[in-house]
Design an enzyme around this catalytic site. Structure first.
Site, PDB file in Angstrom:
ATOM      1  N   GLU A  55     -85.406 -86.179 -28.192  1.00 32.91           N
ATOM      2  CA  GLU A  55     -86.042 -84.877 -28.450  1.00 32.91           C
ATOM      3  C   GLU A  55     -86.125 -84.210 -27.094  1.00 32.91           C
ATOM      4  OE1 GLU A  55     -87.232 -83.625 -31.369  1.00 32.91           O
ATOM      5  OE2 GLU A  55     -86.570 -85.379 -32.485  1.00 32.91           O
ATOM      6  N   CYS A  68     -92.641 -78.374 -25.250  1.00 35.52           N
ATOM      7  CA  CYS A  68     -91.247 -78.224 -25.678  1.00 35.52           C
ATOM      8  C   CYS A  68     -91.117 -77.078 -26.673  1.00 35.52           C
ATOM      9  CB  CYS A  68     -90.756 -79.519 -26.299  1.00 35.52           C
ATOM     10  SG  CYS A  68     -91.910 -80.155 -27.502  1.00 35.52           S
TER      11      CYS A  68
HETATM   12  P1  NAP Z   1     -87.660 -86.284 -18.032  1.00 37.48           P
HETATM   13  O1  NAP Z   1     -87.646 -85.971 -16.605  1.00 37.48           O
HETATM   14  O2  NAP Z   1     -86.385 -86.179 -18.772  1.00 37.48           O
HETATM   15  O3  NAP Z   1     -88.269 -87.773 -18.145  1.00 37.48           O
HETATM   16  C1  NAP Z   1     -88.410 -88.481 -19.371  1.00 37.48           C
HETATM   17  C2  NAP Z   1     -88.148 -89.977 -19.126  1.00 37.48           C
HETATM   18  O4  NAP Z   1     -86.748 -90.191 -18.968  1.00 37.48           O
HETATM   19  C3  NAP Z   1     -88.780 -90.542 -17.898  1.00 37.48           C
HETATM   20  O5  NAP Z   1     -89.208 -91.847 -18.169  1.00 37.48           O
HETATM   21  C4  NAP Z   1     -87.659 -90.560 -16.875  1.00 37.48           C
HETATM   22  O6  NAP Z   1     -87.927 -91.576 -15.964  1.00 37.48           O
HETATM   23  C5  NAP Z   1     -86.450 -90.847 -17.749  1.00 37.48           C
HETATM   24  N1  NAP Z   1     -85.206 -90.265 -17.235  1.00 37.48           N
HETATM   25  C6  NAP Z   1     -84.986 -88.952 -16.958  1.00 37.48           C
HETATM   26  N2  NAP Z   1     -83.720 -88.765 -16.563  1.00 37.48           N
HETATM   27  C7  NAP Z   1     -83.104 -89.971 -16.608  1.00 37.48           C
HETATM   28  C8  NAP Z   1     -81.783 -90.434 -16.327  1.00 37.48           C
HETATM   29  N3  NAP Z   1     -80.821 -89.582 -15.932  1.00 37.48           N
HETATM   30  N4  NAP Z   1     -81.517 -91.734 -16.477  1.00 37.48           N
HETATM   31  C9  NAP Z   1     -82.488 -92.588 -16.866  1.00 37.48           C
HETATM   32  N5  NAP Z   1     -83.748 -92.226 -17.154  1.00 37.48           N
HETATM   33  C10 NAP Z   1     -84.065 -90.937 -17.021  1.00 37.48           C
HETATM   34  O7  NAP Z   1     -88.679 -85.353 -18.840  1.00 37.48           O
HETATM   35  P2  NAP Z   1     -90.153 -84.894 -18.422  1.00 37.48           P
HETATM   36  O8  NAP Z   1     -90.087 -84.099 -17.169  1.00 37.48           O
HETATM   37  O9  NAP Z   1     -91.038 -86.040 -18.448  1.00 37.48           O
HETATM   38  O10 NAP Z   1     -90.592 -83.932 -19.632  1.00 37.48           O
HETATM   39  C11 NAP Z   1     -90.352 -82.565 -19.615  1.00 37.48           C
HETATM   40  C12 NAP Z   1     -89.222 -82.176 -20.547  1.00 37.48           C
HETATM   41  O11 NAP Z   1     -89.420 -82.820 -21.817  1.00 37.48           O
HETATM   42  C13 NAP Z   1     -89.132 -80.698 -20.871  1.00 37.48           C
HETATM   43  O12 NAP Z   1     -87.791 -80.282 -20.847  1.00 37.48           O
HETATM   44  C14 NAP Z   1     -89.693 -80.589 -22.282  1.00 37.48           C
HETATM   45  O13 NAP Z   1     -89.247 -79.484 -23.009  1.00 37.48           O
HETATM   46  C15 NAP Z   1     -89.260 -81.880 -22.864  1.00 37.48           C
HETATM   47  N6  NAP Z   1     -90.116 -82.297 -23.979  1.00 37.48           N
HETATM   48  C16 NAP Z   1     -89.585 -82.320 -25.233  1.00 37.48           C
HETATM   49  C17 NAP Z   1     -90.391 -82.670 -26.319  1.00 37.48           C
HETATM   50  C18 NAP Z   1     -89.816 -82.717 -27.709  1.00 37.48           C
HETATM   51  O14 NAP Z   1     -90.502 -83.223 -28.594  1.00 37.48           O
HETATM   52  N7  NAP Z   1     -88.645 -82.229 -27.961  1.00 37.48           N
HETATM   53  C19 NAP Z   1     -91.732 -83.003 -26.108  1.00 37.48           C
HETATM   54  C20 NAP Z   1     -92.225 -82.981 -24.815  1.00 37.48           C
HETATM   55  C21 NAP Z   1     -91.394 -82.634 -23.757  1.00 37.48           C
HETATM   56  P3  NAP Z   1     -87.409 -91.578 -14.448  1.00 37.48           P
HETATM   57  O15 NAP Z   1     -87.746 -90.249 -13.893  1.00 37.48           O
HETATM   58  O16 NAP Z   1     -88.148 -92.707 -13.847  1.00 37.48           O
HETATM   59  O17 NAP Z   1     -85.956 -91.851 -14.532  1.00 37.48           O
END
Ligand code: NAP
Length: 530
Positions: free
Chosen positions: A265, A302
């Site tokens: 998501e 989101c």
């Molecule tokens: P994020 O930076 O993508 O991180 C989410 C998780 O994924 C973390 O544990 C991160 O850990 C890991 N991760 C990120 N990139 C990775 C990669 N290339 N390889 C391996 N692991 C990876 O997201 P966020 O900053 O926490 O959240 C913000 C985003 O989430 C926004 O874009 C928002 O719109 C979206 N969101 C969507 C929803 C929905 O329901 N659709 C709900 C809430 C938020 P590490 O950094 O340790 O790798």
């Protein structure tokens, strides 16, 4: 509860690796204790092996056992008390009132799933009785239901430390289905992750369930996530986060020798269409609520509405002016962490640099970068600008949005047709507007997971009919939701039994409908025994 900075692997607390990371208070940049250990490859293997070893035992537990377990998790989360909220506030900067509400959502969600599991009809039992005398060939006895898929890896997002994290819908629905879970803690709130993880550990113990059904591994680098997704024991992954992270891990899941379902998501721009009748009737109140929705949780949702599109008119001009006034009155606030605050600021600069876009209103109080604050920004442009600069469609995670003014209904439709998959789209209109703009609605139905009428997309009801998903890039699989009881369908697969003796069948498929669940028997829905 004293935090250890250790992983929770089954019923143990420990750490092998020497590398550590620490959380930061985003409002003061203060480094928070303790240091959290980075999980090693061997710890990933240990956690997943424990999950695999207990899978058959766990999936054989009764529905009542699993429902009571989910309720025990809810109780354990509550018994963490204010300490949980205080740590969440320190690690994320989110206000206490918001966190209190979010904890309520997490706990109620666990109870909702307990009710679903206890009632039991969600397993979608289908039975076709044998017809031994059928000509030319006898018909066998065929029965099917949904069965848990195996160990699941969960990645939570930074912006919902309590409701989309260790005890979020992903973990709760997977456990309810009978799947062991390994959570990769979000590095933005590791202390909260440990507290919630220990609440689950306590619930496992109290319910006398196999300890290996839950583990929590922490880490601040991408390697841990990649290792978890690549591990052959992992049978499915649930991810909530950015498009970049979700897509990278989705590709890893698909590149495995045995590809597995990867349910991501991700972000969304969530366009709001304001049709002429609505703009004329109640433009001022739409403007006010729009800015509230844009600013909710410092725009870190989101479902944040990143774009408002309307037909040029004096009413839309008034709405734009009221939006500008409301934006100016909105004060800046601290974002989740420095990285997100910096990305938001860079995103604003990128939007400002687009020819034809002008700032229509922004918080009159400047944001304080030392506190990782973000200020509300509303931009405006002619809709043509969107066609020339598709980068306007990228999510800028934070309290900003763009008002786009169209020359014609055809242009509105063109804008809708050009949208990528979205979690939501919103329409403000009158009955008359809906009749005149039917084509726009038909286009949006193809683009989104949830259509909102005369409301705003922020605030997601947790209930059986909720669909929080949408076509790519909102998610990696548009059939499934990550919020609401239907989210359990991500962690099960249909399993069919042919000509099995009654005693050898799962209780849900036996002739006597002991659990009283709704079943499709010979193509008719019934709760009766056979
Ligand atoms: P994020 O930076 O993508 O991180 C989410 C998780 O994924 C973390 O544990 C991160 O850990 C890991 N991760 C990120 N990139 C990775 C990669 N290339 N390889 C391996 N692991 C990876 O997201 P966020 O900053 O926490 O959240 C913000 C985003 O989430 C926004 O874009 C928002 O719109 C979206 N969101 C969507 C929803 C929905 O329901 N659709 C709900 C809430 C938020 P590490 O950094 O340790 O790798």
């Amino acid at each position: 509860m004293e935090l250890t900075g250790h992983h929770l692997i089954g019923d143990t607390t420990g750490a092998v690796g020497q590398e550590t990371f620490q959380a930061q208070d985003p409002s003061s940049q203060a480094v928070l204790s303790p240091a959290f250990h980075e999980a090693t490859v061997s710890e990933v293997g240990m956690a997943l092996r424990l999950g695999q070893e207990c899978f058959d035992t766990f999936r054989s537990t009764t529905a009542e056992d699993r429902a009571a377990f989910l309720e025990a998790i809810a109780d354990e989360v509550m018994s963490l008390g204010d300490a949980l909220l205080e740590r969440a506030h320190q690690e994320t900067g989110l206000p206490m009132a918001r966190l209190t509400g979010e904890r309520g959502r997490a706990v109620n969600q666990a109870k909702l799933f307990a009710g679903l599991i206890r009632e039991g009809s969600w397993v979608d039992a289908r039975i076709d009785l044998a017809l031994p005398d059928r000509e030319p060939l006898p018909k066998p006895d065929i029965r099917r239901m949904l069965a848990p898929i195996g160990p699941v890896v969960v990645f939570g997002a930074s912006n919902f430390p309590l409701a989309i994290s260790v005890v979020g819908t992903d973990t709760i629905s997977a456990l309810g289905a009978g799947c062991p879970v390994v959570v990769k803690g979000h590095p933005g709130h590791p202390g909260v992750c440990e507290m919630l993880g220990r609440a689950i550990q306590n619930a496992v113990k109290k319910c006398d369930l196999p300890p290996g059904l839950f583990s929590l591994l922490q880490g601040a680098g991408h390697e841990l996530g990649v290792t978890l997704v690549q591990h052959p024991i992992t049978q499915a992954v649930a991810f909530t986060g950015s498009l970049r992270g979700g897509r990278a891990l989705f590709d890893v899941a698909n590149a495995r020798k045995e590809p597995i379902p990867f349910y991501a998501e991700m972000g969304s721009i969530n366009p709001v269409f304001v049709l002429p009748g609505a703009a004329a009737e109640r433009g001022a109140s739409i403007a006010e609520q729009f800015v509230q929705s844009v600013g909710l949780g410092v725009g870190q949702f989101c479902t944040n509405p990143g774009m408002l599109i309307g037909l040029k008119s004096e009413f839309l001009d008034d709405l734009t002016q009221k939006t500008a006034d409301a934006a100016e009155a909105a004060g800046p606030a601290t974002m989740l962490h420095q990285g997100i605050a910096e990305a938001y600021s860079e995103g604003l600069d990128k939007i400002k640099s687009i020819e034809g876009v002008k700032t229509c209103g922004a918080s009159s109080v400047a944001s304080d970068a030392t506190k990782n604050q973000a200020a509300c920004h509303i931009f405006e442009a002619n809709l043509d600008t969107l066609f020339d600069h598709p980068e306007l469609k990228e999510e800028n995670f934070g309290p900003s949005s763009v008002i786009l003014k169209a020359d014609s209904a055809e242009q509105l439709e063109q804008a809708a047709e050009g949208l990528e998959g979205q979690l939501t789209a919103t329409i403000h209109g009158t009955e008359d507007d809906l009749q005149k703009h039917g084509k726009l609605i038909r286009i949006l139905e193809r683009k989104v997971g949830r259509l909102v009428f005369n409301g705003f997309p922020t605030g997601i009801e947790v209930c059986p009919s909720m669909h929080h998903g949408g076509p790519y890039p909102a998610t990696t699989h548009s059939f499934f939701t990550s919020i609401g009881t239907a989210s359990i369908l991500r962690f099960v697969r249909p399993l069919c039994y042919q000509n099995f003796p009654d005693a050898g069948l799962p209780v849900e498929l036996r002739n006597k409908n002991e659990r009283g669940i709704l079943r499709l028997v010979d193509n008719a829905w019934t709760r009766d025994d056979i």
